[in-house]
Design a protein around this motif. Structure first.
Motif, mmCIF file in Angstrom:
data_model
loop_
_atom_site.group_PDB
_atom_site.id
_atom_site.type_symbol
_atom_site.label_atom_id
_atom_site.label_comp_id
_atom_site.label_asym_id
_atom_site.label_seq_id
_atom_site.Cartn_x
_atom_site.Cartn_y
_atom_site.Cartn_z
ATOM 1 N N ALA A 121 0.860 -1.189 0.000
ATOM 2 C CA ALA A 121 0.000 0.000 0.000
ATOM 3 C C ALA A 121 0.892 1.233 0.000
ATOM 4 O O ALA A 121 1.991 1.236 0.576
ATOM 5 N N LEU A 122 0.410 2.291 -0.640
ATOM 6 C CA LEU A 122 1.191 3.513 -0.820
ATOM 7 C C LEU A 122 0.531 4.671 -0.089
ATOM 8 O O LEU A 122 -0.684 4.865 -0.207
ATOM 9 N N VAL A 123 1.326 5.455 0.609
ATOM 10 C CA VAL A 123 0.877 6.711 1.208
ATOM 11 C C VAL A 123 1.697 7.836 0.600
ATOM 12 O O VAL A 123 2.929 7.810 0.643
ATOM 13 N N SER A 124 1.012 8.823 0.050
ATOM 14 C CA SER A 124 1.710 9.887 -0.686
ATOM 15 C C SER A 124 2.230 10.995 0.217
ATOM 16 O O SER A 124 3.288 11.566 -0.051
ATOM 17 N N HIS A 125 1.479 11.330 1.278
ATOM 18 C CA HIS A 125 1.914 12.384 2.185
ATOM 19 C C HIS A 125 1.127 12.273 3.496
ATOM 20 O O HIS A 125 0.266 11.391 3.624
ATOM 21 N N GLY A 142 0.602 -8.321 7.336
ATOM 22 C CA GLY A 142 1.695 -8.646 6.425
ATOM 23 C C GLY A 142 1.816 -7.719 5.241
ATOM 24 O O GLY A 142 2.785 -7.801 4.477
ATOM 25 N N THR A 143 0.838 -6.827 5.060
ATOM 26 C CA THR A 143 0.903 -5.887 3.938
ATOM 27 C C THR A 143 2.119 -4.972 4.093
ATOM 28 O O THR A 143 2.378 -4.454 5.173
ATOM 29 N N ARG A 144 2.855 -4.782 3.004
ATOM 30 C CA ARG A 144 3.911 -3.779 3.014
ATOM 31 C C ARG A 144 3.276 -2.401 2.863
ATOM 32 O O ARG A 144 2.301 -2.237 2.126
ATOM 33 N N LEU A 145 3.823 -1.424 3.560
ATOM 34 C CA LEU A 145 3.291 -0.072 3.522
ATOM 35 C C LEU A 145 4.444 0.896 3.294
ATOM 36 O O LEU A 145 5.388 0.943 4.090
ATOM 37 N N LEU A 146 4.366 1.659 2.208
ATOM 38 C CA LEU A 146 5.380 2.659 1.906
ATOM 39 C C LEU A 146 4.855 4.028 2.310
ATOM 40 O O LEU A 146 3.762 4.427 1.890
ATOM 41 N N VAL A 147 5.628 4.738 3.114
ATOM 42 C CA VAL A 147 5.258 6.067 3.595
ATOM 43 C C VAL A 147 6.441 7.006 3.373
ATOM 44 O O VAL A 147 7.581 6.568 3.232
ATOM 45 N N PRO A 148 6.197 8.319 3.329
ATOM 46 C CA PRO A 148 7.308 9.259 3.132
ATOM 47 C C PRO A 148 8.314 9.198 4.277
ATOM 48 O O PRO A 148 7.967 8.930 5.432
ATOM 49 N N HIS A 202 1.202 -4.956 12.584
ATOM 50 C CA HIS A 202 0.828 -6.021 11.655
ATOM 51 C C HIS A 202 1.230 -5.697 10.230
ATOM 52 O O HIS A 202 1.090 -6.543 9.333
ATOM 53 N N LEU A 203 1.760 -4.482 9.991
ATOM 54 C CA LEU A 203 2.193 -4.063 8.663
ATOM 55 C C LEU A 203 3.715 -3.960 8.618
ATOM 56 O O LEU A 203 4.359 -3.710 9.638
ATOM 57 N N ALA A 204 4.263 -4.138 7.425
ATOM 58 C CA ALA A 204 5.702 -3.967 7.210
ATOM 59 C C ALA A 204 5.913 -2.564 6.638
ATOM 60 O O ALA A 204 5.760 -2.342 5.434
ATOM 61 N N VAL A 205 6.200 -1.613 7.534
ATOM 62 C CA VAL A 205 6.269 -0.206 7.146
ATOM 63 C C VAL A 205 7.689 0.153 6.718
ATOM 64 O O VAL A 205 8.655 -0.130 7.443
ATOM 65 N N SER A 206 7.812 0.800 5.545
ATOM 66 C CA SER A 206 9.091 1.294 5.056
ATOM 67 C C SER A 206 8.944 2.756 4.685
ATOM 68 O O SER A 206 7.943 3.151 4.068
ATOM 69 N N GLU A 207 9.938 3.562 5.035
ATOM 70 C CA GLU A 207 9.956 4.971 4.668
ATOM 71 C C GLU A 207 10.759 5.134 3.380
ATOM 72 O O GLU A 207 11.824 4.528 3.221
ATOM 73 N N VAL A 208 10.246 5.969 2.479
ATOM 74 C CA VAL A 208 10.909 6.175 1.194
ATOM 75 C C VAL A 208 10.959 7.662 0.882
ATOM 76 O O VAL A 208 10.197 8.467 1.425
ATOM 77 N N ALA A 209 11.866 8.023 -0.008
ATOM 78 C CA ALA A 209 12.043 9.398 -0.470
ATOM 79 C C ALA A 209 12.150 9.371 -1.986
ATOM 80 O O ALA A 209 12.321 8.296 -2.585
ATOM 81 N N PRO A 210 12.041 10.535 -2.642
ATOM 82 C CA PRO A 210 12.141 10.551 -4.107
ATOM 83 C C PRO A 210 13.406 9.853 -4.593
ATOM 84 O O PRO A 210 14.499 10.052 -4.065
ATOM 85 N N GLY A 211 13.214 8.989 -5.599
ATOM 86 C CA GLY A 211 14.319 8.234 -6.163
ATOM 87 C C GLY A 211 14.431 6.827 -5.624
ATOM 88 O O GLY A 211 15.083 5.970 -6.237
ATOM 89 N N ASP A 212 13.811 6.540 -4.460
ATOM 90 C CA ASP A 212 13.883 5.194 -3.887
ATOM 91 C C ASP A 212 13.052 4.225 -4.716
ATOM 92 O O ASP A 212 11.970 4.564 -5.211
ATOM 93 N N VAL A 213 13.548 3.004 -4.825
ATOM 94 C CA VAL A 213 12.894 1.959 -5.605
ATOM 95 C C VAL A 213 12.628 0.763 -4.699
ATOM 96 O O VAL A 213 13.513 0.335 -3.946
#
Length: 257
Positions: free
Chosen positions: A53-57, A74-80, A95-106
């Motif tokens: 799942a994606l969170v934009s801001h 178990g859902t992966r969650l991408l947050v800023p 219960h979620l696998a939370v990862s923080e990302v920034a512009p350019g991250d893949v």
């Protein structure tokens, strides 16, 4: 080669590509803060199934903790980047696998590549919040290249930063009678579509939530943005197909490479 897009309302979509399910800015509430859902049913349980799942801001209509809590374990969650510091409640979503990302991250999920790209929008949790995180868009690369813009204004480097895409999920309105800085209205969204060169577009972020007690205030800003985007896109990007979906409606988009 194809991608399927379901629009659940506001900025919440499910993108299905390369056998991977990706909900965007999950929002499953009938009412929150001063807003209530005026059109479309609350998304069904199907909308909570996801591989990532994606969170934009960090604004509460895009990062909504009670909705994220309803995602499947178990859902992966991408947050800023910086979101967990700014929104401590994210730490309780064990219960979620939370990862923080920034512009350019893949990020790779199954057969899908998820690339974070810049957006021009206020990334704070609150207008006076002390912690900043970047506002993001995302490009999903599988059988198709799908751009989810989140919330953003139009900016000169948009096409370069986003890169070539086949499908654009573009915000065309908001949840109130006036749009502030860092947003696309229907006309600017059509201009963005022309710059991006996408062959297909789905208008989002309109016609779902509205402030309680303000139904009669500038109601065209609730009802009209989708149709206005179609009209403006025919002028600015006549080669693109616009798919104006109803709440819960799905479209399968074939793409040529």
């Amino acid at each position: 080669m194809a991608v399927e897009v379901t629009w659940w309302g506001h900025a919440t979509c499910t993108v299905e590509d390369a056998r991977t399910r990706v909900p965007t800015d999950p929002l499953f509430a009938r009412r929150f803060a001063h807003l209530r859902r005026r059109r479309g049913a609350v998304p069904p349980a199907e909308a909570r199934r996801a591989d990532v799942a994606l969170v934009s801001h960090l604004h509460a209509d895009h990062l909504h903790l009670p909705s994220l809590a309803r995602l499947a374990p178990g859902t992966r969650l991408l947050v800023p980047r910086g979101a967990r510091r700014a929104v401590p409640g994210l730490r309780r979503l064990t219960h979620l696998a939370v990862s923080e990302v920034a512009p350019g991250d893949v990020t790779r999920v199954g057969g899908l590549v998820v690339r974070a790209v810049p957006a021009r929008h206020d990334g704070r949790r609150l207008p006076v919040g002390p912690h900043r995180s970047p506002a993001l868009g995302y490009v999903l690369e599988g059988e198709a290249r799908t751009y989810f813009a989140g919330d953003t204004g139009l900016f000169d480097e948009m096409a370069k930063e986003v890169g070539p895409v086949d499908v654009a999920l573009l915000p065309v309105g908001g949840w109130g009678p006036y749009l502030g800085e860092g947003h696309l209205d229907a006309g600017r969204a059509a201009e963005a579509l022309a710059r991006l060169g996408a062959s297909s577009a789905v208008p989002v972020h309109y016609g779902t939530y509205w402030p309680i007690g303000m139904d009669a205030v500038r109601p065209h800003e609730f009802h009209a943005p989708g149709q206005e985007f179609e009209r403006q896109a025919a002028r600015h990007a006549p080669g693109a197909s616009v798919h104006r979906l109803g709440h819960g409606e799905r479209v399968r988009l074939e793409v040529a490479r």
